[in-house]
Design a protein around this motif. Structure first.
Motif, PDB file in Angstrom:
ATOM      1  N   ARG A 151     -40.275 -20.670 -14.459  1.00 32.20           N
ATOM      2  CA  ARG A 151     -40.318 -20.258 -13.064  1.00 32.20           C
ATOM      3  C   ARG A 151     -39.491 -18.984 -12.874  1.00 32.20           C
ATOM      4  O   ARG A 151     -39.943 -18.029 -12.248  1.00 32.20           O
ATOM      5  CB  ARG A 151     -39.791 -21.377 -12.160  1.00 32.20           C
ATOM      6  CG  ARG A 151     -40.035 -21.072 -10.676  1.00 32.20           C
ATOM      7  CD  ARG A 151     -39.540 -22.195  -9.778  1.00 32.20           C
ATOM      8  NE  ARG A 151     -38.124 -22.452  -9.958  1.00 32.20           N
ATOM      9  CZ  ARG A 151     -37.619 -23.651 -10.218  1.00 32.20           C
ATOM     10  NH1 ARG A 151     -38.407 -24.687 -10.347  1.00 32.20           N
ATOM     11  NH2 ARG A 151     -36.316 -23.813 -10.365  1.00 32.20           N
ATOM     12  N   ALA A 152     -38.292 -18.976 -13.486  1.00 35.35           N
ATOM     13  CA  ALA A 152     -37.453 -17.776 -13.401  1.00 35.35           C
ATOM     14  C   ALA A 152     -38.203 -16.572 -13.966  1.00 35.35           C
ATOM     15  O   ALA A 152     -38.164 -15.484 -13.390  1.00 35.35           O
ATOM     16  CB  ALA A 152     -36.144 -17.990 -14.161  1.00 35.35           C
ATOM     17  N   ALA A 153     -38.910 -16.786 -15.065  1.00 32.47           N
ATOM     18  CA  ALA A 153     -39.626 -15.675 -15.713  1.00 32.47           C
ATOM     19  C   ALA A 153     -40.670 -15.087 -14.769  1.00 32.47           C
ATOM     20  O   ALA A 153     -40.766 -13.866 -14.607  1.00 32.47           O
ATOM     21  CB  ALA A 153     -40.271 -16.143 -17.004  1.00 32.47           C
ATOM     22  N   VAL A 213     -41.614 -12.825 -18.231  1.00 34.20           N
ATOM     23  CA  VAL A 213     -42.628 -13.653 -18.873  1.00 34.20           C
ATOM     24  C   VAL A 213     -42.740 -13.304 -20.362  1.00 34.20           C
ATOM     25  O   VAL A 213     -42.750 -14.181 -21.220  1.00 34.20           O
ATOM     26  CB  VAL A 213     -43.998 -13.484 -18.176  1.00 34.20           C
ATOM     27  CG1 VAL A 213     -45.056 -14.327 -18.885  1.00 34.20           C
ATOM     28  CG2 VAL A 213     -43.910 -13.884 -16.722  1.00 34.20           C
ATOM     29  N   VAL A 214     -42.756 -12.000 -20.661  1.00 35.55           N
ATOM     30  CA  VAL A 214     -42.906 -11.612 -22.064  1.00 35.55           C
ATOM     31  C   VAL A 214     -41.713 -12.074 -22.894  1.00 35.55           C
ATOM     32  O   VAL A 214     -41.862 -12.513 -24.036  1.00 35.55           O
ATOM     33  CB  VAL A 214     -43.111 -10.092 -22.208  1.00 35.55           C
ATOM     34  CG1 VAL A 214     -43.387  -9.724 -23.649  1.00 35.55           C
ATOM     35  CG2 VAL A 214     -44.257  -9.629 -21.336  1.00 35.55           C
ATOM     36  N   LEU A 215     -40.514 -12.006 -22.313  1.00 34.73           N
ATOM     37  CA  LEU A 215     -39.333 -12.471 -23.042  1.00 34.73           C
ATOM     38  C   LEU A 215     -39.439 -13.965 -23.325  1.00 34.73           C
ATOM     39  O   LEU A 215     -39.099 -14.432 -24.417  1.00 34.73           O
ATOM     40  CB  LEU A 215     -38.056 -12.169 -22.241  1.00 34.73           C
ATOM     41  CG  LEU A 215     -36.757 -12.432 -22.990  1.00 34.73           C
ATOM     42  CD1 LEU A 215     -36.567 -11.442 -24.127  1.00 34.73           C
ATOM     43  CD2 LEU A 215     -35.557 -12.356 -22.065  1.00 34.73           C
ATOM     44  N   GLU A 216     -39.918 -14.734 -22.355  1.00 39.77           N
ATOM     45  CA  GLU A 216     -40.089 -16.170 -22.586  1.00 39.77           C
ATOM     46  C   GLU A 216     -41.161 -16.432 -23.641  1.00 39.77           C
ATOM     47  O   GLU A 216     -41.047 -17.360 -24.431  1.00 39.77           O
ATOM     48  CB  GLU A 216     -40.426 -16.907 -21.279  1.00 39.77           C
ATOM     49  CG  GLU A 216     -39.254 -17.014 -20.307  1.00 39.77           C
ATOM     50  CD  GLU A 216     -38.002 -17.643 -20.925  1.00 39.77           C
ATOM     51  OE1 GLU A 216     -38.116 -18.641 -21.652  1.00 39.77           O
ATOM     52  OE2 GLU A 216     -36.912 -17.096 -20.697  1.00 39.77           O
ATOM     53  N   VAL A 217     -42.206 -15.610 -23.651  1.00 38.37           N
ATOM     54  CA  VAL A 217     -43.228 -15.734 -24.694  1.00 38.37           C
ATOM     55  C   VAL A 217     -42.568 -15.580 -26.055  1.00 38.37           C
ATOM     56  O   VAL A 217     -42.745 -16.397 -26.965  1.00 38.37           O
ATOM     57  CB  VAL A 217     -44.335 -14.667 -24.532  1.00 38.37           C
ATOM     58  CG1 VAL A 217     -45.228 -14.603 -25.768  1.00 38.37           C
ATOM     59  CG2 VAL A 217     -45.172 -14.949 -23.292  1.00 38.37           C
ATOM     60  N   TYR A 218     -41.752 -14.532 -26.168  1.00 39.00           N
ATOM     61  CA  TYR A 218     -41.077 -14.264 -27.443  1.00 39.00           C
ATOM     62  C   TYR A 218     -40.129 -15.405 -27.815  1.00 39.00           C
ATOM     63  O   TYR A 218     -40.124 -15.881 -28.947  1.00 39.00           O
ATOM     64  CB  TYR A 218     -40.319 -12.939 -27.340  1.00 39.00           C
ATOM     65  CG  TYR A 218     -39.428 -12.656 -28.515  1.00 39.00           C
ATOM     66  CD1 TYR A 218     -39.961 -12.188 -29.722  1.00 39.00           C
ATOM     67  CD2 TYR A 218     -38.057 -12.869 -28.442  1.00 39.00           C
ATOM     68  CE1 TYR A 218     -39.144 -11.937 -30.808  1.00 39.00           C
ATOM     69  CE2 TYR A 218     -37.238 -12.613 -29.521  1.00 39.00           C
ATOM     70  CZ  TYR A 218     -37.781 -12.153 -30.704  1.00 39.00           C
ATOM     71  OH  TYR A 218     -36.967 -11.922 -31.782  1.00 39.00           O
TER      72      TYR A 218
END
Lengths: 461, 301
Positions: free
Chosen positions: B73-75, B256-261
Motif C-alpha cells: 500500500r505504501a508503495a 512499486v518498482v522498489l517493492e518488485v525488486y
C-alpha cells in the motif's frame, strides 16, 4: 491516428501475452522450466570431463572433474581461498576447482539467484548463514552426506553456533570461519573525556555511564563526539536479540526457533536500555556521519558494538586509530555475544552429477578442516569454526582478536527465516519510536508480530 | 533473381532494421511477456519451476494492501505522490527555465549544458551527492540553515520529509530534459504570430496564454506522458537514498518498482514480484491512454 495504431499494437501485445501466460508450461528457455533441462546442457559445455565421468562412475577415476566455487569479492577471502584451492588441488590431482570471486558483495545474492534459472552457477557456494533458510526452502542447497559429515563429530568439533546450520536435524552447510561481536572503543576519545582508556566498560551500566561522559556537543548542541550510537541497521539488532534480551533475563526465540519471545518484560527492559542511548542519554544519532559504523571508523564515536570483520575495515581505512576491543559488557552477571558466519553449501547443480557431487564433498571437507581454519584466521582475521583451531591460546591472547575468540564459548547464532526482513522489523520498530513517537512497548510488539509472521510463513511451507 | 535499385535499398533497410528489432524482441518483449507468465506462478527463483497458481499472487497483493503498515500500500500511495508532486513541478520549472533561456543569446549553450547535465548523470552518483547534501548536522544544506539561524531539517532521515526530499532530487535530475524539449517547442512557434499579437497590442501575459502555451500543447502532452511514466518507475534514487535501500524510513519513500525488486531479489517471491509488475504495467497503460485522450488538443492559427 498515431494513437489508434499505438493502441492496436498494445492490444495485440496484450493478447499475445495472455496467450503465452495461458500456456500450461512455457517452452524451452523459460525460467519456470529451465532448471532440469538447461543444467546438464551447461555442464556439457563447461566440463566435458565431468560429463564423461558421470556415466561410468567408478571407471572414471583418471578423468579430471571440474567443480565451480563462488564467493563474493573480498580481497583477503579471495587470497585465502586461492591458497586453500591450490593445496586441495595438489592433494587431489583429479579435481579442478574454478574459483569465481568476481561478484561484489552487494550483488552476490542477485547473481546467484540469476544463475539458477540459467543453469549455470556454483557447485559449492559461500553464503551468509542467515540466507540458508531461503536457499534450502527453494531446494537450492542439498543436505551434506552424513558419512562425510557425521552430525555427532560436527557438534563435537565445531563452535556451538554452527548448530544453526542444522535444519530439522539435517546438516546443510558448514563454515571455515565464524565471527562474534565485541565492544570496540576509541582510546583517544576516552582519554580526552577523562576516562581510563585501559579500562573499557565491563557492564551495561558502565557502558551507559561512560558513553554519557564521552559525548561532546558544540555550542549549538550539535553532536561532535558520540558516546554510543544505537543503530539497528548495523549490528545492534543482533546485540539486542542475542545479548541484551538474555542479559535482562529473557530469551529471544523459543528453543525450536519458531516463536518470538523477546517482547516480554525482560525484552522490553532490554529494548528500553538500547533506546535510551538515543532517547534519554542522547549519546548519539544513527543518521549522523552516514551511520554508526562510518562514524566509528572516522573517529567520531567512543564505543561501538561490531564484529571481528570490522578489524579489516579499520586496518584499511583508519590505520592510525588508537582503539581497543573488549568482550561485550555483562549484565546481571550474564555474558553473551552474537555469533554469525559465512558458510559453504553444495548446490543442486553439483547434486545432479555424482562425480561432481563427490568432488564437491571432498572440497567442502577440505575447506572446513581445522587446517583450513588456521590458514583463514591468518589471512582473513576471522575465527576458525573448528574448536581445535579456535582454542589456540595464542589467538585468545591477541589484543584485538582475543575478545572475539573468548566470545566463541558463549556465542549464540539466531536462526533466521529471512535475515533482511527480520532485521527490517527491528529497524522499523526503532524508527517508530524515534521518528514517529510510538510507545516503545507497542513498537516492540509490532516488531515481534512482524517477525512472527515471517517465521510462520517459513515454517508453514 | 534481379532487384531494382529501389528494391535493393528497401531490402537493406529492412536488413538493418531487423537487427534492432531482434534486439527489442529478445531483450525487451520476451522478458516482458515472461513477466506475465511468472505473475501466474508461485515461483521462488532458486527453484527450477513454479506451479501455476492462477490469480493467487494478485489476490495476495490485494490482501496485503489492507494489512496494517503494508509495504504494498505504501508503495502504491508513494508512487502516486511522486507523480503528483514530481510531474507538475518538473513541467512548470522546465517551462519557466526554457522561456528564460529562449530570451538570452550569450552563454545560452553553457546554461543548456548545465541544466541538462544531471539528466545524463547516473542516478546512483546523484543519490550519493544528495545524500551528503542532505546529511543532518554536517550536510551542506543544514550548514547553510544553521548559518542563517534556521532549525536543522532531517530531510531523508524523517518519514515526514523523505518523500519530498527524494522528489526534489528527481525533479532536479529530470528538469533538464523538460527544458530542452520545451526550448525546441518554443523555437518551433513562428515569430509572425508574436509580431501580429504585439501589433494588436497584446501584453506579455496575453501572448503567453494565447500563443505560447496553446502551441506548446503537443510538447506538454509528450512531456506529461513521459515524465509520468518515469515517476511511476522511480527506483534507483529511492534505493540509493533510503537507509539500506529499503524505501524507508518506515516505508515512507518506497515505490512499486522498489517493492518488485525487494520481493523478487531479497525475498525471492518472483511470482508476487511479477504480479506487481503486471499491475504497474496496466496502471501505466491506463494513465497513458487517459492522458493522450484528454490532454491532446489541436490548435491551429
Amino acid at each position: 491516428m498515431q494513437h489508434k495504431r499505438f493502441l492496436t499494437l498494445l492490444s495485440a501485445l496484450m493478447v499475445l501475452a495472455m496467450l503465452l501466460a495461458a500456456c500450461p508450461a512455457p517452452a524451452a528457455p523459460a525460467p519456470a522450466s529451465s532448471g532440469e533441462a538447461a543444467a546438464p546442457a551447461a555442464e556439457a559445455t563447461e566440463a566435458p570431463a565431468a560429463e564423461e565421468a558421470a556415466a561410468p562412475v567408478e571407471a572414471a577415476s583418471d578423468d579430471v572433474v571440474t567443480i565451480e566455487y563462488w564467493q563474493y569479492n573480498f580481497e583477503a577471502r579471495v587470497t585465502a581461498m586461492d591458497q586453500l584451492i591450490e593445496m586441495f588441488e595438489a592433494e587431489n590431482p583429479n579435481i579442478k576447482v574454478i574459483h569465481n570471486a568476481d561478484i561484489p558483495y552487494a550483488e552476490f545474492r542477485d547473481k546467484i539467484a540469476a544463475s539458477v534459472p540459467a543453469g549455470v552457477g556454483p557447485d559449492v557456494a559461500t553464503l551468509f548463514y542467515g540466507w540458508q533458510s531461503a536457499w534450502i526452502d527453494a531446494g537450492y542447497l542439498v543436505p551434506l552426506p552424513e558419512d562425510a559429515f557425521p552430525p555427532a563429530t560436527i557438534e563435537a568439533e565445531f563452535s556451538p553456533m554452527v548448530s544453526a546450520s542444522f535444519v530439522d536435524g539435517t546438516l546443510y552447510t558448514l563454515p571455515t570461519a565464524v565471527r562474534t561481536l565485541a565492544l570496540f572503543y576509541n582510546k583517544d576519545l576516552m582519554e580526552a573525556a577523562g576516562l581510563d582508556p585501559e579500562s573499557p566498560p565491563t557492564t551495561l551500566d558502565e557502558l551507559a555511564e561512560q558513553a554519557v561522559k564521552c559525548t561532546v556537543r558544540d555550542a549549538n548542541g550539535d553532536l561532535e563526539i558520540e558516546g554510543f550510537v544505537t543503530d539497528l541497521g548495523a549490528q545492534d539488532h543482533h546485540w539486542f536479540r542475542e545479548v541484551l534480551v538474555r542479559q535482562f533475563g529473557g530469551v529471544p526465540y523459543s528453543d525450536d526457533g519458531r516463536t518470538v519471545m523477546y517482547n516480554d518484560d525482560a525484552g522490553l527492559q532490554a529494548w528500553n536500555y538500547l533506546l535510551a542511548f538515543k532517547t534519554e542519554l542522547e549519546t548519539g544519532d544513527n543518521t549522523l556521519f552516514t551511520d554508526s559504523t562510518n562514524a566509528f571508523v572516522s573517529g567520531q564515536v567512543c564505543f561501538h558494538v561490531d564484529g571481528s570483520f570490522r578489524l579489516g575495515t579499520l586496518a584499511a581505512n583508519a590505520p592510525d586509530m588508537n582503539f581497543g576491543v573488549a568482550e561485550l559488557p555483562t549484565h546481571n552477571g550474564i555474558q553473551s555475544t552474537f555469533g554469525s558466519y559465512w558458510t559453504h553449501g553444495i548446490t543442486k547443480k553439483a547434486a545432479a552429477d555424482q562425480a561432481r557431487f563427490d568432488a564437491s564433498v571432498k572440497f567442502l571437507q577440505f575447506i572446513t578442516s581445522a587446517q583450513a581454519g588456521a590458514i583463514w584466521v591468518d589471512i582473513v582475521g576471522e575465527l576458525p569454526a573448528q574448536l581445535e583451531a579456535g582454542n589456540n591460546p595464542e589467538l585468545a591472547a591477541d589484543p584485538k582478536l582475543g575478545a572475539f575468540a573468548r566470545g566463541l564459548a558463549y556465542a549464540h547464532a539466531t536462526f533466521f527465516a529471512d535475515e533482511s526482513a527480520q532485521r527490517q522489523a527491528m529497524i522499523d520498530a526503532y524508527d517508530m519510536v524515534v521518528l514517529a513517537d510510538e510507545d516503545p512497548a507497542v513498537a516492540l510488539d509490532i516488531a515481534a508480530e512482524t517477525d512472527q509472521e515471517i517465521l510462520d510463513e517459513f515454517f508453514s511451507e | 533473381m534481379k532487384f531494382t535499385l529501389r528494391q535493393r535499398q528497401i531490402i537493406s533497410a529492412y536488413l538493418f532494421l531487423s537487427v534492432s528489432l531482434l534486439f527489442f524482441i529478445v531483450i525487451r518483449w520476451y522478458p516482458t511477456l515472461l513477466a506475465f507468465n511468472i505473475s501466474f506462478r508461485d515461483w521462488n527463483v532458486f527453484e527450477s519451476s513454479g506451479p501455476w497458481v492462477g490469480m493467487d499472487n494478485f489476490a495476495e497483493i490485494w490482501k496485503d494492501a489492507f494489512k496494517p503498515r503494508s509495504a504494498v500500500r505504501a508503495a502504491f500511495t508513494n508512487t502516486i505522490l511522486y507523480v503528483a508532486y514530481g510531474v507538475p513541478l518538473q513541467l512548470i520549472l522546465g517551462l519557466g527555465v526554457a522561456l528564460l533561456l529562449a530570451q538570452i543569446r550569450r552563454f545560452s549553450a553553457f546554461f543548456r549544458v548545465a541544466y541538462f547535465a544531471p539528466y545524463v548523470t547516473s542516478a546512483v552518483a546523484i543519490a550519493f551527492v544528495w545524500n551528503w547534501l542532505y546529511q543532518p548536522q554536517t550536510g551542506l544544506i543544514n550548514q547553510v540553515l544553521s548559518a542563517l539561524n534556521l532549525p536543522d531539517q532531517p530531510f531523508t532521515s524523517s518519514p515526514k520529509q523523505a518523500l519530498q526530499s527524494v522528489t526534489a532530487v528527481a525533479v532536479w535530475q529530470n528538469v533538464g530534459f523538460a527544458i530542452i524539449i520545451f526550448l525546441a517547442g518554443i523555437q518551433q512557434i513562428p515569430e509572425t504570430y508574436y509580431e501580429a499579437a504585439r501589433i494588436d497590442g497584446a501584453n506579455g501575459w496575453q501572448i503567453f496564454w494565447g500563443i505560447t502555451l496553446p502551441l506548446l500543447n503537443p510538447v506538454i502532452v509528450y512531456l506529461t506522458v513521459l515524465s509520468t511514466i518515469s515517476y511511476l518507475r522511480l527506483f534507483a534514487l529511492v534505493q540509493n537514498m533510503s537507509p539500506q535501500g529499503t524505501g524507508g524510513p518506515l516505508k515512507s519513500t518506497t515505490t512499486v518498482v522498489l517493492e518488485v525488486y525487494r520481493e523478487g531479489f531479497s525475498s525471492y517471491h518472483m511470482g508476487y514480484a511479477g504480479a506487481l509488475t503486471v499491475i504497474l504495467f496496466f496502471v501505466i497503460l491506463a494513465i497513458t491512454v487517459v492522458q493522450l485522450k484528454f490532454l491532446t488538443r489541436r490548435f491551429d492559427y
